[in-house]
Design a protein around this motif. Sequence first.
Motif, PDB file in Angstrom:
ATOM      1  N   GLY A   1      -0.542  52.677  38.949  1.00 37.68           N
ATOM      2  CA  GLY A   1       0.949  52.734  38.094  1.00 37.68           C
ATOM      3  C   GLY A   1       2.010  53.202  39.209  1.00 37.68           C
TER       4      GLY A   1
ATOM      5  N   ARG B   1       4.528  51.961  40.047  1.00 37.28           N
ATOM      6  CA  ARG B   1       6.049  51.503  39.624  1.00 37.28           C
ATOM      7  C   ARG B   1       6.504  52.640  38.770  1.00 37.28           C
ATOM      8  N   ARG B   2       5.891  53.241  38.037  1.00 32.89           N
ATOM      9  CA  ARG B   2       6.587  54.322  37.268  1.00 32.89           C
ATOM     10  C   ARG B   2       6.169  55.749  37.682  1.00 32.89           C
ATOM     11  N   ARG B   3       5.387  55.935  38.575  1.00 35.22           N
ATOM     12  CA  ARG B   3       4.900  57.272  38.982  1.00 35.22           C
ATOM     13  C   ARG B   3       5.309  57.654  40.453  1.00 35.22           C
TER      14      ARG B   3
END
Length: 148
Positions: A76, A78-80
């Motif tokens: 993940g 991209r969001r992390r």
Amino acid sequence: MIITHVQDDGTEQRVSTDDLSALEAAAIEEAMGDVPWRGVEARLQNQDPTAMRAVMWAFRRRDEPGLDFATFDVPGWRRRLRARIERAEIDEALTNVMREALAKNEDSTIDVLTPHLRKLAQDPADVDAALDALGKGHLVRRRKTSAD
């Protein structure tokens, strides 16, 4: 640059490339396929997942010396994961642009760069402070009044 990793429990781990040792920076360059450090920095500014992962890997290796880059992953991403520039980098970028602007006697180059710096900055207020430090505070005020 500051790399932020939002961990599974929602807490943020922040690391700065300024805190890397020379050996750690060399390990990052090598892990990324012998990319020179300037290339690593450019890729970090572009939010490149391999570059951000490599920096996080280098810091994690301090606690886990045998950690292999090829298997180190951030699901993940991209969001992390995100990379942001620090005040010293903002100062350096604006100083370089300032030299160019003074040579041409114009502020338009700085006007073009500041939105990009704000987006990348860990603290967008650092951009205003850097402009003020360069004697270009009028650019901050002009931008604020034109938005009113």
